[in-house]
Design a protein around this motif. Sequence first.
Motif, mmCIF file in Angstrom:
data_model
loop_
_atom_site.group_PDB
_atom_site.id
_atom_site.type_symbol
_atom_site.label_atom_id
_atom_site.label_comp_id
_atom_site.label_asym_id
_atom_site.label_seq_id
_atom_site.Cartn_x
_atom_site.Cartn_y
_atom_site.Cartn_z
ATOM 1 N N GLY A 33 -2.821 9.143 -10.912
ATOM 2 C CA GLY A 33 -3.812 8.301 -9.938
ATOM 3 C C GLY A 33 -4.568 7.155 -10.247
ATOM 4 N N TRP A 34 -4.764 7.373 -11.651
ATOM 5 C CA TRP A 34 -5.740 6.161 -12.068
ATOM 6 C C TRP A 34 -4.924 4.928 -12.118
ATOM 7 N N ILE A 35 -3.620 4.996 -12.395
ATOM 8 C CA ILE A 35 -2.671 3.989 -12.530
ATOM 9 C C ILE A 35 -2.671 3.209 -11.097
ATOM 10 N N ARG A 36 -2.676 4.150 -10.006
ATOM 11 C CA ARG A 36 -2.474 3.662 -8.719
ATOM 12 C C ARG A 36 -3.798 3.139 -8.154
ATOM 13 N N ALA A 37 -4.660 3.715 -8.801
ATOM 14 C CA ALA A 37 -6.154 3.284 -8.162
ATOM 15 C C ALA A 37 -6.370 1.687 -8.842
ATOM 16 N N GLY A 60 -4.265 -0.541 -6.993
ATOM 17 C CA GLY A 60 -4.814 -0.913 -5.736
ATOM 18 C C GLY A 60 -6.074 -1.772 -5.612
ATOM 19 N N LEU A 61 -6.717 -1.647 -6.802
ATOM 20 C CA LEU A 61 -8.086 -2.523 -6.969
ATOM 21 C C LEU A 61 -7.542 -4.173 -7.188
ATOM 22 N N GLY A 62 -6.487 -4.227 -7.934
ATOM 23 C CA GLY A 62 -5.861 -5.296 -8.138
ATOM 24 C C GLY A 62 -5.281 -5.983 -6.837
ATOM 25 N N LEU A 63 -4.546 -5.280 -6.138
ATOM 26 C CA LEU A 63 -4.200 -5.570 -4.822
ATOM 27 C C LEU A 63 -5.479 -6.014 -3.816
ATOM 28 N N LEU A 64 -6.408 -5.408 -3.730
ATOM 29 C CA LEU A 64 -7.650 -5.732 -3.004
ATOM 30 C C LEU A 64 -8.274 -6.912 -3.746
ATOM 31 N N TYR A 65 -8.125 -7.222 -4.974
ATOM 32 C CA TYR A 65 -8.702 -8.412 -5.371
ATOM 33 C C TYR A 65 -7.888 -9.518 -5.140
ATOM 34 N N VAL A 74 0.801 -1.175 -0.158
ATOM 35 C CA VAL A 74 0.164 0.273 -0.139
ATOM 36 C C VAL A 74 0.983 1.444 0.099
ATOM 37 N N ILE A 75 1.968 1.412 0.974
ATOM 38 C CA ILE A 75 2.964 2.437 0.732
ATOM 39 C C ILE A 75 3.510 2.689 -0.480
ATOM 40 N N ALA A 76 3.772 1.483 -1.175
ATOM 41 C CA ALA A 76 4.685 1.492 -2.387
ATOM 42 C C ALA A 76 3.529 2.199 -3.272
ATOM 43 N N LEU A 77 2.271 1.755 -3.338
ATOM 44 C CA LEU A 77 1.530 2.291 -4.322
ATOM 45 C C LEU A 77 1.102 3.843 -3.935
ATOM 46 N N ILE A 78 1.175 4.290 -2.746
ATOM 47 C CA ILE A 78 0.878 5.580 -2.529
ATOM 48 C C ILE A 78 2.128 6.441 -3.064
ATOM 49 N N TYR A 79 3.607 5.977 -3.093
ATOM 50 C CA TYR A 79 4.449 6.711 -3.341
ATOM 51 C C TYR A 79 4.813 6.342 -4.724
#
Length: 95
Positions: free
Chosen positions: A39-43, A46-51, A29-34
Amino acid sequence: MTKPIQPTQTTAFYVQAVLSFAVSLASVVIALIYLPTEGWIRAFLGLGLLYVVTSTVTLCKVVRDRQETAEVTNRVDQARLDKLLAEHDPFKVDA
């Protein structure tokens, strides 16, 4: 009769597994934030990580449920066999 099943994992193993999961999830999550992208690529990532996380939790639950079902089935079959063996008289003659 059969022996009761004893848990094989210790508290230390449980704590280690929980901490390992928390650290790995937090670091991603920290790596995704930084991540230096839009933003859409991070989102999307992030959705992939959540899945992946929710799929892993579901898989763990399914494997555990299957193991418990097999364990209960084996114990029921063993109890039936024990009952049949206890009721069987090899010297009984049907007349």
